[in-house]
Design a protein around this motif. Sequence first.
Motif, PDB file in Angstrom:
ATOM      1  N   MET A 177       0.871  -1.126   0.000  1.00  0.00           N
ATOM      2  CA  MET A 177       0.000   0.000   0.000  1.00  0.00           C
ATOM      3  C   MET A 177       0.920   1.190   0.000  1.00  0.00           C
ATOM      4  SD  MET A 177      -2.663  -1.169   2.830  1.00  0.00           S
ATOM      5  CE  MET A 177      -4.000  -2.155   2.425  1.00  0.00           C
ATOM      6  N   ARG A 178       0.897   1.857  -1.012  1.00  0.00           N
ATOM      7  CA  ARG A 178       1.240   3.167  -0.738  1.00  0.00           C
ATOM      8  C   ARG A 178       2.629   3.720  -0.794  1.00  0.00           C
ATOM      9  NH1 ARG A 178      -2.340  -0.529   1.760  1.00  0.00           N
ATOM     10  NH2 ARG A 178      -1.996  -1.033  -0.080  1.00  0.00           N
ATOM     11  N   PRO A 179       3.482   4.100  -1.628  1.00  0.00           N
ATOM     12  CA  PRO A 179       2.934   4.597  -2.878  1.00  0.00           C
ATOM     13  C   PRO A 179       2.554   3.527  -3.871  1.00  0.00           C
ATOM     14  CG  PRO A 179       5.289   4.760  -2.909  1.00  0.00           C
ATOM     15  CD  PRO A 179       4.920   4.234  -1.563  1.00  0.00           C
ATOM     16  N   LYS A 180       1.680   3.859  -4.805  1.00  0.00           N
ATOM     17  CA  LYS A 180       1.230   2.878  -5.775  1.00  0.00           C
ATOM     18  C   LYS A 180       2.224   2.763  -6.928  1.00  0.00           C
ATOM     19  CE  LYS A 180      -2.481   1.831  -3.662  1.00  0.00           C
ATOM     20  NZ  LYS A 180      -2.790   0.515  -3.207  1.00  0.00           N
ATOM     21  N   ARG A 181       2.044   1.691  -7.695  1.00  0.00           N
ATOM     22  CA  ARG A 181       2.846   1.531  -8.893  1.00  0.00           C
ATOM     23  C   ARG A 181       2.556   2.661  -9.869  1.00  0.00           C
ATOM     24  NH1 ARG A 181       5.068  -3.517  -9.987  1.00  0.00           N
ATOM     25  NH2 ARG A 181       4.542  -5.136  -8.505  1.00  0.00           N
ATOM     26  N   SER A 182       3.427   2.814 -10.843  1.00  0.00           N
ATOM     27  CA  SER A 182       3.201   3.802 -11.877  1.00  0.00           C
ATOM     28  C   SER A 182       1.947   3.449 -12.648  1.00  0.00           C
ATOM     29  CB  SER A 182       4.396   3.837 -12.837  1.00  0.00           C
ATOM     30  OG  SER A 182       4.504   2.597 -13.500  1.00  0.00           O
ATOM     31  N   PRO A 193      -4.056   0.013  -7.761  1.00  0.00           N
ATOM     32  CA  PRO A 193      -3.096   1.100  -7.956  1.00  0.00           C
ATOM     33  C   PRO A 193      -3.804   2.448  -7.948  1.00  0.00           C
ATOM     34  CG  PRO A 193      -2.717  -0.656  -9.533  1.00  0.00           C
ATOM     35  CD  PRO A 193      -4.008  -0.968  -8.848  1.00  0.00           C
ATOM     36  N   PHE A 194      -3.138   3.451  -7.425  1.00  0.00           N
ATOM     37  CA  PHE A 194      -3.718   4.786  -7.355  1.00  0.00           C
ATOM     38  C   PHE A 194      -3.808   5.429  -8.736  1.00  0.00           C
ATOM     39  CE2 PHE A 194      -2.246   5.798  -2.726  1.00  0.00           C
ATOM     40  CZ  PHE A 194      -3.146   4.884  -2.245  1.00  0.00           C
ATOM     41  N   HIS A 195      -4.712   6.396  -8.838  1.00  0.00           N
ATOM     42  CA  HIS A 195      -4.820   7.296  -9.997  1.00  0.00           C
ATOM     43  C   HIS A 195      -5.132   6.563 -11.301  1.00  0.00           C
ATOM     44  CE1 HIS A 195      -3.252  10.201  -7.190  1.00  0.00           C
ATOM     45  NE2 HIS A 195      -2.108   9.534  -7.086  1.00  0.00           N
ATOM     46  N   VAL A 238     -11.619  -1.032   1.298  1.00  0.00           N
ATOM     47  CA  VAL A 238     -11.226  -0.311   0.093  1.00  0.00           C
ATOM     48  C   VAL A 238     -10.159   0.707   0.462  1.00  0.00           C
ATOM     49  CG1 VAL A 238     -11.991   1.161  -1.805  1.00  0.00           C
ATOM     50  CG2 VAL A 238     -13.551  -0.572  -0.852  1.00  0.00           C
ATOM     51  N   GLU A 239      -9.046   0.665  -0.244  1.00  0.00           N
ATOM     52  CA  GLU A 239      -7.993   1.649  -0.004  1.00  0.00           C
ATOM     53  C   GLU A 239      -7.799   2.501  -1.252  1.00  0.00           C
ATOM     54  OE1 GLU A 239      -3.573   2.120   1.901  1.00  0.00           O
ATOM     55  OE2 GLU A 239      -4.945   0.511   2.437  1.00  0.00           O
ATOM     56  N   THR A 240      -7.746   3.816  -1.052  1.00  0.00           N
ATOM     57  CA  THR A 240      -7.592   4.764  -2.151  1.00  0.00           C
ATOM     58  C   THR A 240      -6.554   5.810  -1.788  1.00  0.00           C
ATOM     59  OG1 THR A 240      -9.216   6.389  -1.390  1.00  0.00           O
ATOM     60  CG2 THR A 240     -10.053   4.514  -2.658  1.00  0.00           C
ATOM     61  N   GLU A 241      -6.171   6.587  -2.785  1.00  0.00           N
ATOM     62  CA  GLU A 241      -5.326   7.738  -2.527  1.00  0.00           C
ATOM     63  C   GLU A 241      -6.099   8.770  -1.705  1.00  0.00           C
ATOM     64  OE1 GLU A 241      -6.617   8.182  -6.942  1.00  0.00           O
ATOM     65  OE2 GLU A 241      -6.267   6.595  -5.468  1.00  0.00           O
ATOM     66  N   GLY A 280      -0.713   8.396   5.841  1.00  0.00           N
ATOM     67  CA  GLY A 280       0.114   9.030   4.827  1.00  0.00           C
ATOM     68  C   GLY A 280      -0.695   9.439   3.618  1.00  0.00           C
ATOM     69  N   GLU A 281      -0.360   8.879   2.468  1.00  0.00           N
ATOM     70  CA  GLU A 281      -0.995   9.260   1.213  1.00  0.00           C
ATOM     71  C   GLU A 281      -2.222   8.424   0.878  1.00  0.00           C
ATOM     72  OE1 GLU A 281       2.048   8.927  -1.683  1.00  0.00           O
ATOM     73  OE2 GLU A 281       3.296  10.507  -0.834  1.00  0.00           O
ATOM     74  N   SER A 282      -2.674   7.594   1.791  1.00  0.00           N
ATOM     75  CA  SER A 282      -3.804   6.718   1.484  1.00  0.00           C
ATOM     76  C   SER A 282      -4.878   6.801   2.553  1.00  0.00           C
ATOM     77  CB  SER A 282      -3.328   5.266   1.349  1.00  0.00           C
ATOM     78  OG  SER A 282      -2.866   4.787   2.589  1.00  0.00           O
ATOM     79  N   ILE A 283      -6.078   6.429   2.153  1.00  0.00           N
ATOM     80  CA  ILE A 283      -7.215   6.331   3.061  1.00  0.00           C
ATOM     81  C   ILE A 283      -7.788   4.928   2.948  1.00  0.00           C
ATOM     82  CG2 ILE A 283      -9.554   7.110   3.569  1.00  0.00           C
ATOM     83  CD1 ILE A 283      -8.810   9.859   2.665  1.00  0.00           C
ATOM     84  N   GLY A 284      -7.971   4.278   4.087  1.00  0.00           N
ATOM     85  CA  GLY A 284      -8.591   2.959   4.114  1.00  0.00           C
ATOM     86  C   GLY A 284      -9.997   3.075   4.665  1.00  0.00           C
ATOM     87  N   ARG A 285     -10.951   2.496   3.961  1.00  0.00           N
ATOM     88  CA  ARG A 285     -12.348   2.518   4.398  1.00  0.00           C
ATOM     89  C   ARG A 285     -12.868   1.090   4.449  1.00  0.00           C
ATOM     90  NH1 ARG A 285     -11.929   6.802   0.582  1.00  0.00           N
ATOM     91  NH2 ARG A 285     -12.356   8.862   1.483  1.00  0.00           N
TER      92      ARG A 285
END
Length: 207
Positions: free
Chosen positions: A1-6, A147-149, A173-176, A196-201
Amino acid sequence: MRPKRSPSKNTSRPSRDSRASAPGGSGKLRIIGGKFRRRQLPVLESPGLRPTPDRVRETLFNWLAAHVEGAQVLDLFAGTGALGIEALSRGAASACLVERDSKVAAQLSHNLALLEVENASVISRDVSAFLTIPPSTAFSLVFLDPPFHQALVEPCCQALENGWLTPRAMIYVETEAGLSPPVPNSWSLHRETRAGESIGRLYQRLL
């Protein structure tokens, strides 16, 4: 988790775990609870791919304490398998781990064999394509950490309502940070945390 892949890699679950990869091209995943507690598993050297941080898993599985035993688990964008394997360690009845990267998926299969786990399967396939298949079983616990974005969360959440979820299923669910994707109306937010750069719900299905 976090940072995501490109953005070009629609695949595994990386993390912001501050631990460096071990010499020799691999890191380690440490199981933090259950029958495999303290077991360490090799993690394939792959850009951005590390075990989910212990503190994130500990928080999540504290939330899920009443829901893991006997659960049918679906781990999407499985990466290191940290969440799916942790659930198995804590008494989940079965787990299906879906990971697009064939090498990462092979490492997941190897790690399950090391643990002598027989109630889990690894599927090397794109998650979006996987979720278009009519499911043969419904799952009571789902981990979704794409992956994010890449705008993957909303379509995956909607696809899960096509027979993938049991009544009262739990969905993590985890998102940026800053993203609040629409989820099905039948999902109720149960817990939320930022790291950090992510939010888990964590949601619970109300149907």
